[in-house]
Scaffold this active site. Structure first.
Site, PDB file in Angstrom:
ATOM      1  N   LYS A 117      34.010  61.214  39.921  1.00 60.63           N
ATOM      2  CA  LYS A 117      32.604  61.927  39.813  1.00 60.63           C
ATOM      3  C   LYS A 117      31.604  61.010  39.297  1.00 60.63           C
ATOM      4  O   LYS A 117      30.765  60.679  39.873  1.00 60.63           O
ATOM      5  CB  LYS A 117      32.833  63.142  38.828  1.00 60.63           C
ATOM      6  CG  LYS A 117      31.442  64.040  38.657  1.00 60.63           C
ATOM      7  CD  LYS A 117      30.925  63.776  37.567  1.00 60.63           C
ATOM      8  CE  LYS A 117      31.854  64.082  36.187  1.00 60.63           C
ATOM      9  NZ  LYS A 117      31.055  63.887  34.741  1.00 60.63           N
ATOM     10  N   LYS A 129      24.630  56.773  30.432  1.00 53.90           N
ATOM     11  CA  LYS A 129      26.361  56.950  30.695  1.00 53.90           C
ATOM     12  C   LYS A 129      26.874  56.609  31.884  1.00 53.90           C
ATOM     13  O   LYS A 129      28.117  56.039  31.597  1.00 53.90           O
ATOM     14  CB  LYS A 129      26.274  58.473  30.729  1.00 53.90           C
ATOM     15  CG  LYS A 129      27.491  59.166  30.893  1.00 53.90           C
ATOM     16  CD  LYS A 129      28.680  58.898  29.775  1.00 53.90           C
ATOM     17  CE  LYS A 129      29.776  59.426  30.079  1.00 53.90           C
ATOM     18  NZ  LYS A 129      31.158  59.212  28.990  1.00 53.90           N
ATOM     19  N   SER A 163      27.964  65.067  31.769  1.00 54.53           N
ATOM     20  CA  SER A 163      27.773  63.691  32.563  1.00 54.53           C
ATOM     21  C   SER A 163      27.509  64.041  33.919  1.00 54.53           C
ATOM     22  O   SER A 163      28.443  64.189  34.666  1.00 54.53           O
ATOM     23  CB  SER A 163      29.016  62.666  32.397  1.00 54.53           C
ATOM     24  OG  SER A 163      29.364  62.321  31.045  1.00 54.53           O
TER      25      SER A 163
HETATM   26  P1  NAD Z   1      36.839  69.846  31.546  1.00 49.48           P
HETATM   27  O1  NAD Z   1      37.106  69.868  32.950  1.00 49.48           O
HETATM   28  O2  NAD Z   1      37.944  69.784  30.411  1.00 49.48           O
HETATM   29  O3  NAD Z   1      35.939  71.214  31.039  1.00 49.48           O
HETATM   30  C1  NAD Z   1      34.802  71.823  31.897  1.00 49.48           C
HETATM   31  C2  NAD Z   1      34.739  73.173  31.469  1.00 49.48           C
HETATM   32  O4  NAD Z   1      33.644  73.749  32.061  1.00 49.48           O
HETATM   33  C3  NAD Z   1      36.023  73.709  31.737  1.00 49.48           C
HETATM   34  O5  NAD Z   1      36.487  74.870  30.679  1.00 49.48           O
HETATM   35  C4  NAD Z   1      35.461  74.811  33.155  1.00 49.48           C
HETATM   36  O6  NAD Z   1      36.176  75.954  33.231  1.00 49.48           O
HETATM   37  C5  NAD Z   1      33.942  74.841  32.465  1.00 49.48           C
HETATM   38  N1  NAD Z   1      33.331  75.295  33.748  1.00 49.48           N
HETATM   39  C6  NAD Z   1      32.985  74.842  34.946  1.00 49.48           C
HETATM   40  N2  NAD Z   1      32.233  75.580  35.576  1.00 49.48           N
HETATM   41  C7  NAD Z   1      31.709  76.464  34.821  1.00 49.48           C
HETATM   42  C8  NAD Z   1      30.741  77.594  35.061  1.00 49.48           C
HETATM   43  N3  NAD Z   1      30.122  77.925  36.228  1.00 49.48           N
HETATM   44  N4  NAD Z   1      30.719  78.382  34.104  1.00 49.48           N
HETATM   45  C9  NAD Z   1      31.015  78.004  32.807  1.00 49.48           C
HETATM   46  N5  NAD Z   1      31.842  77.300  32.605  1.00 49.48           N
HETATM   47  C10 NAD Z   1      32.177  76.329  33.454  1.00 49.48           C
HETATM   48  O7  NAD Z   1      35.921  68.654  31.356  1.00 49.48           O
HETATM   49  P2  NAD Z   1      35.667  67.811  29.960  1.00 49.48           P
HETATM   50  O8  NAD Z   1      36.608  66.582  29.895  1.00 49.48           O
HETATM   51  O9  NAD Z   1      35.541  68.673  28.926  1.00 49.48           O
HETATM   52  O10 NAD Z   1      34.320  67.005  30.311  1.00 49.48           O
HETATM   53  C11 NAD Z   1      32.903  67.920  30.269  1.00 49.48           C
HETATM   54  C12 NAD Z   1      31.810  66.654  30.545  1.00 49.48           C
HETATM   55  O11 NAD Z   1      32.091  65.891  29.676  1.00 49.48           O
HETATM   56  C13 NAD Z   1      32.076  66.036  31.882  1.00 49.48           C
HETATM   57  O12 NAD Z   1      30.772  65.895  32.659  1.00 49.48           O
HETATM   58  C14 NAD Z   1      32.832  64.553  31.707  1.00 49.48           C
HETATM   59  O13 NAD Z   1      32.507  63.597  32.518  1.00 49.48           O
HETATM   60  C15 NAD Z   1      32.016  64.467  30.115  1.00 49.48           C
HETATM   61  N6  NAD Z   1      32.957  63.657  29.241  1.00 49.48           N
HETATM   62  C16 NAD Z   1      34.259  63.744  29.128  1.00 49.48           C
HETATM   63  C17 NAD Z   1      35.001  62.872  28.147  1.00 49.48           C
HETATM   64  C18 NAD Z   1      36.396  62.918  28.143  1.00 49.48           C
HETATM   65  O14 NAD Z   1      37.246  61.990  27.599  1.00 49.48           O
HETATM   66  N7  NAD Z   1      36.796  64.393  28.351  1.00 49.48           N
HETATM   67  C19 NAD Z   1      34.370  61.847  27.605  1.00 49.48           C
HETATM   68  C20 NAD Z   1      32.986  61.750  27.777  1.00 49.48           C
HETATM   69  C21 NAD Z   1      32.111  62.573  28.548  1.00 49.48           C
END
Ligand code: NAD
Length: 294
Positions: A238, A170, A95
Site C-alpha cells: 500500500k 512517511k 500512513s
Molecule cells: P492493522 O491492519 O493492524 O490495523 C488497522 C485497524 O483499522 C484494524 O483494527 C481495522 O479493523 C481498523 N479499521 C479498518 N477500517 C475501519 C473502519 N472503517 N472503522 C474502524 N476501524 C477500521 O494496521 P496497523 O499495523 O495498526 O497500521 C495502521 C497504520 O499505521 C497503517 O497506515 C500503517 O501503514 C501504519 N504503520 C504501521 C506500522 C506497523 O509496524 N504496523 C508502523 C508504522 C506505521
C-alpha cells in the site's frame, strides 16, 4: 483529557494504552470487536461508531490502514464528520496518500473541523514503548496544540509543512525501509550461499556503514524464521503504491521502488501478504532454495 481513537490494530492498541497510562480518558471504535475488547481491557471506553466517538470527543486520533479507510471513517456514513462539533481536532496518524490527506482536510474544514496528518515510523515495538517518530503536516498552530498528546505516543515529533507533508515524509521513509530490507535480504543470501554464518556477518558489519535500524530489527527475525507481523507486506505494498503514484505525479522516477514493489507483489501472490515485510528474504530463498537461518 478526553480523547477519541479509531483504528485499534497492531499500532492503535498500544498507542491507546500509552494515552491511558498518561491519565487520559480514551473513547475507542474499531470494526473488529475483538480489538475494541482488548482496548477496553486497558481501560478505554467503547463507542458504537466513529460518529459516536466524535460526539463525545473534541480531539480524535485515527490509525487506519489506508486512504479509503480514513475517508470512510471521517467522511462516510456514521463517520466523524456526522458527529463532530465545530472546532474539533482530527489527528490522522495513518500512513495514507498525501493527496488523500489534503482532500479529507478540505472536507473537515467545511464542517469547521481542523485536521493534521501525523503518520509514524518505528513499528509495534516503538508504539508499545511510546517512542515512535512522528512526522506532521498541516496547520502549525494545531500541531502546537496537540504536541504534548503526540509526545505521549512518540519519542519525537517533527513539523514538516502543509497538510500532506507528514505523509510525503512517511513515503520517503517507506521507500528507504523497503530498499533497505531488499539490500539486507540480497546481501545475507549472498553470504549464506557462500557459506558464512549470517549471525557472524551481522555481528561483523552492524557497527559499520552498512549497519542500519532495519538490519538490527530484521536480521534477528529472519535468522529465527519469525515472520509474524510487525509490519505486514500488504501494508508495505500500500505504501509503495502511494509512493509510486506520488512520484509519478511530481515527476520523481522511483526505479528501485518499482523493483521492491514487484518482489512484494510476488510474495503476496504466494500467500504471504500478512507476513512481516522482513519475509522479503523468502523471495531470495525461493530463487536459491537456501534459507538464511542461524
Ligand atoms: P492493522 O491492519 O493492524 O490495523 C488497522 C485497524 O483499522 C484494524 O483494527 C481495522 O479493523 C481498523 N479499521 C479498518 N477500517 C475501519 C473502519 N472503517 N472503522 C474502524 N476501524 C477500521 O494496521 P496497523 O499495523 O495498526 O497500521 C495502521 C497504520 O499505521 C497503517 O497506515 C500503517 O501503514 C501504519 N504503520 C504501521 C506500522 C506497523 O509496524 N504496523 C508502523 C508504522 C506505521
Amino acid at each position: 483529557m478526553k480523547l477519541g481513537f479509531i483504528g485499534l490494530g497492531i499500532m492503535g492498541k498500544p498507542m491507546v494504552n500509552n494515552l491511558l497510562k498518561a491519565g487520559n480518558e480514551v473513547v475507542v471504535f474499531d470494526v473488529i470487536k475483538e480489538n475494541v475488547d482488548i482496548a477496553a481491557g486497558y481501560g478505554a471506553v467503547a463507542a458504537a461508531s466513529s460518529k459516536e466517538v466524535a460526539e463525545q470527543c473534541s480531539l480524535i486520533i485515527t490509525m487506519l490502514p489506508n486512504s479509503p479507510h480514513v475517508k470512510t471513517v471521517v467522511m462516510g456514513e456514521n463517520g466523524v464528520l456526522e458527529g463532530a462539533k465545530e472546532g474539533t481536532i482530527l489527528v490522522d496518524m495513518s500512513s495514507i496518500a498525501p493527496l488523500a490527506s489534503q482532500e479529507i482536510c478540505k472536507a473537515c474544514a467545511e464542517k469547521g473541523v481542523k485536521m493534521i496528518d501525523a503518520p509514524v515510523s518505528g513499528g509495534e515495538p516503538k508504539a508499545i514503548d511510546g517512542t515512535m517518530s512522528i512526522m506532521v503536516g498541516g496547520d502549525k498552530a494545531v500541531y502546537d496544540e496537540v504536541y504534548d498528546i503526540l509526545m505521549t505516543m512518540g519519542g519525537s515529533a517533527v513539523y514538516c509543512g502543509e497538510i500532506g507533508a507528514g505523509n510525503t515524509t512517511k513515503l520517503a521513509n517507506q521507500v528507504i525501509v523497503a530498499l533497505n530490507i531488499a539490500a539486507v535480504s540480497e546481501a545475507f543470501m549472498l553470504s549464506t550461499k557462500a557459506g558464512v554464518d549470517p549471525i557472524k556477518v551481522f555481528d561483523a558489519i552492524k557497527g559499520g556503514l552498512a549497519g542500519s535500524t532495519v538490519m538490527n530489527a530484521k536480521i534477528p527475525m529472519i535468522t529465527e524464521g519469525n515472520f509474524k507481523p510487525g509490519f505486514k507486506i500488504d501494508l508495505h505494498i500500500k505504501d509503495l503504491n502511494n509512493a509510486l503514484e506520488t512520484g509519478h505525479g511530481v515527476g520523481a522516477p522511483l526505479p528501485f521502488t518499482s523493483l521492491a514493489m514487484e518482489i512484494f507483489q510476488n510474495l503476496r501472490a504466494d500467500g504471504m501478504g500478512q507476513c512481516d515485510h522482513s519475509a522479503m528474504v523468502k523471495y531470495y530463498e525461493k530463487l536459491t532454495g537456501t534459507e538464511v537461518r542461524k
